[in-house]
Design a protein around this motif. Structure first.
Motif, short mmCIF file in Angstrom:
data_model
loop_
_atom_site.label_atom_id
_atom_site.label_comp_id
_atom_site.label_asym_id
_atom_site.label_seq_id
_atom_site.Cartn_x
_atom_site.Cartn_y
_atom_site.Cartn_z
N VAL A 134 -0.01 0.74 4.75
CA VAL A 134 -0.52 -0.08 3.65
C VAL A 134 -1.88 0.02 3.62
CG1 VAL A 134 -0.53 -1.47 2.21
CG2 VAL A 134 1.35 -0.94 3.03
N ASP A 135 -2.67 0.53 2.94
CA ASP A 135 -4.32 0.59 2.86
C ASP A 135 -4.26 -0.49 1.79
OD1 ASP A 135 -4.95 1.94 5.19
OD2 ASP A 135 -5.93 3.06 4.11
N LEU A 136 -5.02 -2.15 1.66
CA LEU A 136 -5.64 -2.51 1.46
C LEU A 136 -6.96 -3.22 0.99
CD1 LEU A 136 -5.18 -4.07 -1.38
CD2 LEU A 136 -4.96 -6.71 0.82
N ILE A 137 -7.87 -2.24 -0.14
CA ILE A 137 -8.88 -2.10 -0.07
C ILE A 137 -9.55 -2.94 -1.15
CG2 ILE A 137 -11.16 -0.89 -0.82
CD1 ILE A 137 -9.41 0.09 2.02
N LEU A 138 -10.14 -3.75 -1.14
CA LEU A 138 -11.47 -4.25 -1.94
C LEU A 138 -12.57 -4.03 -2.32
CD1 LEU A 138 -10.01 -8.25 -0.56
CD2 LEU A 138 -8.96 -6.93 -2.62
N LEU A 139 -12.54 -4.26 -3.11
CA LEU A 139 -13.86 -3.49 -3.33
C LEU A 139 -14.99 -4.70 -4.02
CD1 LEU A 139 -12.92 -0.59 -6.40
CD2 LEU A 139 -13.32 -0.23 -3.68
N GLU A 140 -16.12 -4.03 -3.48
CA GLU A 140 -17.16 -5.89 -4.09
C GLU A 140 -17.84 -5.86 -5.48
OE1 GLU A 140 -20.81 -4.66 -2.03
OE2 GLU A 140 -19.41 -4.62 0.17
N SER A 141 -17.58 -4.75 -5.78
CA SER A 141 -17.54 -4.17 -7.73
C SER A 141 -15.94 -3.59 -8.27
CB SER A 141 -19.07 -4.07 -8.29
OG SER A 141 -19.33 -3.33 -7.88
N LEU A 142 -16.01 -3.79 -9.17
CA LEU A 142 -15.23 -2.91 -10.31
C LEU A 142 -16.24 -1.78 -11.03
CD1 LEU A 142 -12.16 -5.71 -10.65
CD2 LEU A 142 -12.25 -3.81 -9.28
N GLU A 145 -17.66 3.96 -11.46
CA GLU A 145 -18.24 4.94 -10.89
C GLU A 145 -17.22 4.68 -9.27
OE1 GLU A 145 -21.93 6.47 -8.81
OE2 GLU A 145 -22.41 5.37 -9.94
N LEU A 146 -17.51 3.02 -8.54
CA LEU A 146 -16.70 2.48 -7.46
C LEU A 146 -15.13 2.76 -7.29
CD1 LEU A 146 -18.02 1.66 -4.35
CD2 LEU A 146 -17.10 -0.36 -5.39
N LEU A 147 -14.57 2.54 -8.33
CA LEU A 147 -12.99 2.81 -8.67
C LEU A 147 -12.86 4.62 -8.32
CD1 LEU A 147 -10.71 0.75 -8.66
CD2 LEU A 147 -10.84 2.11 -10.96
N ASN A 148 -13.36 4.79 -9.18
CA ASN A 148 -13.10 6.41 -8.58
C ASN A 148 -13.91 7.01 -8.14
OD1 ASN A 148 -12.40 6.47 -11.54
ND2 ASN A 148 -14.46 6.75 -12.19
N LYS A 149 -14.82 6.09 -7.28
CA LYS A 149 -14.97 6.94 -5.50
C LYS A 149 -13.44 6.56 -4.60
CE LYS A 149 -18.46 7.21 -1.70
NZ LYS A 149 -18.07 6.76 -0.86
N SER A 150 -13.04 5.11 -4.80
CA SER A 150 -12.26 5.00 -4.28
C SER A 150 -10.75 5.91 -4.43
CB SER A 150 -11.82 3.62 -3.75
OG SER A 150 -12.73 2.70 -4.40
N VAL A 364 1.39 6.49 -2.60
CA VAL A 364 1.51 5.51 -4.13
C VAL A 364 -0.05 5.56 -3.78
CG1 VAL A 364 1.88 3.92 -5.70
CG2 VAL A 364 3.43 5.35 -4.61
N ILE A 365 -1.04 5.89 -5.02
CA ILE A 365 -2.31 5.20 -5.67
C ILE A 365 -1.84 4.67 -6.30
CG2 ILE A 365 -4.85 5.59 -5.86
CD1 ILE A 365 -4.46 8.70 -4.47
N PHE A 366 -2.47 2.94 -6.06
CA PHE A 366 -2.30 1.91 -7.05
C PHE A 366 -3.64 1.27 -7.37
CE2 PHE A 366 -0.26 -2.24 -9.39
CZ PHE A 366 -0.54 -1.48 -10.03
N PRO A 367 -4.58 1.86 -7.83
CA PRO A 367 -5.69 1.39 -8.49
C PRO A 367 -6.16 -0.07 -9.79
CG PRO A 367 -6.02 3.60 -9.53
CD PRO A 367 -5.14 3.20 -8.87
N VAL A 368 -6.25 -0.98 -9.00
CA VAL A 368 -6.10 -1.62 -10.26
C VAL A 368 -7.87 -2.19 -10.84
CG1 VAL A 368 -5.48 -4.17 -10.54
CG2 VAL A 368 -4.88 -2.65 -8.43
N PRO A 369 -7.98 -2.11 -11.91
CA PRO A 369 -9.31 -2.26 -12.63
C PRO A 369 -8.82 -4.13 -12.72
CG PRO A 369 -8.65 -0.70 -13.35
CD PRO A 369 -7.59 -0.78 -12.55
#
Length: 440
Positions: A134-142, A145-150, A364-369
């Protein structure tokens, strides 16, 4: 009787099933009810999680007949928790055990629904204990562009780890999010399948045909000609030409309408794309599209183009079938037209959590805006019985939920807020329990 997915049963359905259960018990036959309150995510469709979590009690049943049936259920009721997980690898099961144990202990889960997550921890199958990631990534901002790159980075990582595109699914809450991520993957030449996300208008070929249509309908508008040039350049549909020729075209675009048009069609002809206006029939949009597909050698199979042609074929059968009519119609409907591709392709799947329930995927990729997992109470309406004496005949009304706070209907407001909190947590649970081997 076997009643599966009982957590999604509505009050009306349960009322219709109860006589069958009663009759079965009266003949010394047992019935099996299977469900998981943590996966109750269809309350908006009438399901009531309390019907499962409160068994053998019958909620919302106060008449004598129901009380008798409740006694019969209690006398024959036996509950068994199935706590072994045979789907997911150990790392994923342990991650979810820790996360949802924390949620159960927190204030996020209302006291009313603590029982739903009381038995949340699962055991891992022996053959899966040492596997999974499991990779849990906390983005500095939402920022988008940053979410798409992730998301693109996650896809790249999964492919490098040996997975195929067909092993991967991206889960979202809303159709609009599915569309946005499908557009992102298409822009990056990543094959994608989605029953809700593949907009016909996202195809560059379809947009090219539309630019040609608009050029025919508005011959003085230069923008459509520039869009045509851009597509031909990007898709390598042109032969070698000098940079001076292109500069000449663009200069005329700025200063000389007549010169621009002349240079544009001369340039097309030099690339063996001669548009014969005598063959163009603005009264048959389907034939017009076929003409351009032949002219620009775009006949290779393409599901977007095929669906677009099907749409044109249906449109030409309407009374208003001129080119201008179609362009006006398309402007209104383009965001509502999607394509559903068949399974079996090596492509990333994008779908909503609601459609993924009951399914499983290797990755499974679960991006959470931001706030996408939380129901927007400002936009939400709930049908509530106000129980106001002066309005006795008003049995139910779709109140805007936020408007009920600190009113005579505060208790109804609080009940609905708590139910929505459970909805959001359950949606989160369903999303995080779809992965077999890898989760981002």
């Amino acid at each position: 009787f076997l009643l599966d997915e009982f957590q999604d049963t509505s009050a009306l359905q349960w009322n219709n099933l109860l006589p069958l259960i009663e009759n079965s018990l009266s003949e010394n036959h047992l019935s099996l009810l299977v469900g998981d309150s943590k996966q109750s995510i269809y309350r908006w469709r009438g399901s009531d999680v309390n019907q499962l979590s409160q068994l053998p009690e019958l909620v919302h049943h106060n008449d004598d007949l129901s009380k008798g049936r409740e006694l019969l259920l209690k006398a024959n009721y036996f509950e068994q928790q199935l706590l072994a997980n045979y789907r997911s690898d150990g790392a994923i099961v342990n991650f979810n055990n820790s996360l949802f144990h924390f949620i159960h202990q927190s204030a996020w889960l209302p006291l009313t629904y603590k029982k739903v997550y009381a038995e949340v921890e699962q055991s891992v199958a022996d053959e899966k204990k040492d596997f999974g990631l499991v990779d849990l990534i906390l983005l500095e901002s939402l920022e988008e562009e940053l979410l798409n790159k992730s998301v693109l980075d996650f896809l790249s990582t999964a492919i490098k780890e040996g997975y195929n595109y067909e092993d991967i699914t991206i889960l979202v809450r809303k159709n609009s999010q599915a569309t946005a991520f499908a557009d992102l993957l298409i822009e990056n030449q990543i094959p994608v399948i989605s029953s809700v996300a593949l907009r016909i208008s996202s195809s560059s070929k379809v947009q090219f045909l539309l630019s040609l249509f608009r050029m025919i309908e508005q011959p003085k508008e230069k923008l459509f000609k520039i869009e045509i040039i851009r597509y031909l350049l990007q898709s390598n549909k042109i032969n070698q030409f000098s940079i001076e020729e292109l500069i000449s075209i663009l200069l005329h675009f700025k200063v000389d309408e007549k010169g621009f048009n002349t240079d544009f069609f001369h340039w097309l002809s030099s690339q063996a794309y001669f548009i014969d206006f005598n063959q163009i029939n603005k009264g048959d949009v389907y034939e017009l599209a076929e003409y351009f597909l032949r002219l620009f050698d775009l006949r290779e199979p393409d599901p977007y183009v095929q669906f677009f042609l099907d749409t044109l074929h249906e449109f030409k059968r309407t009374p208003f079938n001129q080119l201008k009519d179609f362009l006006d119609w398309w402007l209104e409907h383009e965001t509502k037209l999607f394509i559903e591709l068949p399974g079996g392709l090596n492509a990333v799947t994008i779908q909503t959590v609601f459609k993924a329930k009951g399914l499983q995927y290797p990755v499974v990729i679960f991006p959470v805006p931001d706030k996408s997992l939380k129901t927007d109470q400002g936009k939400n309406r709930s049908w509530i019985n106000p129980n106001i004496a002066e309005l006795e005949q008003l049995k139910s009304f779709p109140f805007a939920l936020h408007s009920l706070k600190d009113t005579l209907l505060t208790s109804a407001y609080q009940q609905e807020v708590e139910a929505q909190m459970l909805d959001d947590i359950n949606l989160f649970y369903v999303a995080l329990t779809r992965a077999k081997n890898r989760m981002f």
